[in-house]
Design a protein around this motif. Structure first.
Motif, PDB file in Angstrom:
ATOM      1  N   ILE A  52      41.147  44.144  32.903  1.00 14.47           N
ATOM      2  CA  ILE A  52      40.831  42.817  32.371  1.00 14.47           C
ATOM      3  C   ILE A  52      40.018  42.952  31.085  1.00 14.47           C
ATOM      4  CG2 ILE A  52      39.691  40.621  32.865  1.00 14.47           C
ATOM      5  CD1 ILE A  52      42.335  41.267  34.487  1.00 14.47           C
ATOM      6  N   LYS A  53      39.123  43.920  31.036  1.00 14.76           N
ATOM      7  CA  LYS A  53      38.325  44.122  29.825  1.00 14.76           C
ATOM      8  C   LYS A  53      39.215  44.474  28.629  1.00 14.76           C
ATOM      9  CE  LYS A  53      34.011  45.907  30.335  1.00 14.76           C
ATOM     10  NZ  LYS A  53      33.001  46.922  30.748  1.00 14.76           N
ATOM     11  N   GLN A  54      40.271  45.244  28.851  1.00 13.21           N
ATOM     12  CA  GLN A  54      41.191  45.567  27.759  1.00 13.21           C
ATOM     13  C   GLN A  54      41.868  44.305  27.236  1.00 13.21           C
ATOM     14  OE1 GLN A  54      43.904  48.468  29.337  1.00 13.21           O
ATOM     15  NE2 GLN A  54      42.513  50.179  28.961  1.00 13.21           N
ATOM     16  N   MET A  55      42.268  43.421  28.148  1.00 14.05           N
ATOM     17  CA  MET A  55      42.903  42.161  27.734  1.00 14.05           C
ATOM     18  C   MET A  55      41.954  41.342  26.878  1.00 14.05           C
ATOM     19  SD  MET A  55      42.655  38.635  28.535  1.00 14.05           S
ATOM     20  CE  MET A  55      41.951  38.581  30.155  1.00 14.05           C
ATOM     21  N   PHE A  56      40.680  41.230  27.300  1.00 20.22           N
ATOM     22  CA  PHE A  56      39.708  40.482  26.513  1.00 20.22           C
ATOM     23  C   PHE A  56      39.494  41.143  25.152  1.00 20.22           C
ATOM     24  CE2 PHE A  56      38.392  38.200  30.381  1.00 20.22           C
ATOM     25  CZ  PHE A  56      38.241  36.929  29.859  1.00 20.22           C
ATOM     26  N   GLY A  57      39.448  42.460  25.127  1.00 19.65           N
ATOM     27  CA  GLY A  57      39.304  43.165  23.862  1.00 19.65           C
ATOM     28  C   GLY A  57      40.432  42.836  22.910  1.00 19.65           C
ATOM     29  N   TYR A  58      41.648  42.787  23.431  1.00 22.98           N
ATOM     30  CA  TYR A  58      42.828  42.459  22.622  1.00 22.98           C
ATOM     31  C   TYR A  58      42.678  41.079  21.984  1.00 22.98           C
ATOM     32  CZ  TYR A  58      47.842  41.844  21.595  1.00 22.98           C
ATOM     33  OH  TYR A  58      49.067  41.636  20.986  1.00 22.98           O
ATOM     34  N   THR A  59      42.139  40.126  22.740  1.00 24.64           N
ATOM     35  CA  THR A  59      41.995  38.765  22.208  1.00 24.64           C
ATOM     36  C   THR A  59      40.884  38.665  21.170  1.00 24.64           C
ATOM     37  OG1 THR A  59      40.432  37.987  23.896  1.00 24.64           O
ATOM     38  CG2 THR A  59      42.798  37.762  24.390  1.00 24.64           C
TER      39      THR A  59
END
Length: 165
Positions: free
Chosen positions: A70-77
């Motif tokens: 989930i942290k990777q997804m937030f980083g992408y955004t």
């Protein structure tokens, strides 16, 4: 003066084009398969425990961008170099997962912007690091945080210092 008005009109028209909303219905979340590979780690998602995420970009309804955490997804955004034409983001609803060691088997996907995230826990996600835990039900998220520690935040409240630590 005419040149200035023409330039101003062109700028307004171009700005309007850049803010056009995607009015197509969002694509349905896809199930994790052997072909689902994490955007940053390039590893197969089915080999990792913990919640996952998938982002559908505008104009690409059949090919999600997959995330092992989930942290990777937030980083992408948040990262300026990543595409921003996001149509929808799905995350695993950990409140519906029956086996936390294999949450992918349930394919319990929810809209990431409507989820509640438990952060600052001891939960170790798919990449061997602490990760946020998404829940569709705020009560389930609060109950988990009360029992396991941590705090509950919404999508818009996710602290950047948590994402990038």
């Amino acid at each position: 003066m005419k040149t200035v008005l023409t330039a101003l009109s062109a700028a307004v028209l171009l700005a309007a084009c850049g803010t056009k909303e995607n009015t197509a219905p969002p694509p349905a979340p896809q199930a994790i398969t052997d072909h689902s590979v994490g955007h940053y780690c390039t590893m197969n998602l089915s080999e990792h425990n913990g919640p996952k995420a998938q982002i559908f970009l505008n104009g690409k309804p059949d090919k999600p961008v997959w995330f092992s955490t989930i942290k990777q997804m937030f980083g992408y955004t948040k990262l300026p170099e990543e595409p921003k034409g996001i149509h929808i983001i799905y995350v695993t609803d950990m409140g519906k997962v029956t086996d936390w060691s294999k949450p992918n088997a349930d394919n319990a996907w929810i809209d990431a912007k409507k989820a509640y995230y438990v952060i600052d826990t001891d939960f170790i996600g798919g990449m061997g690091a602490e990760d946020a835990l998404p829940f569709a039900d705020k009560g389930q998220a609060e109950q988990f945080a009360q029992m396991q520690g941590g705090k509950v935040v919404s999508f818009d409240e996710m602290p950047e210092e948590y994402i990038f630590k």
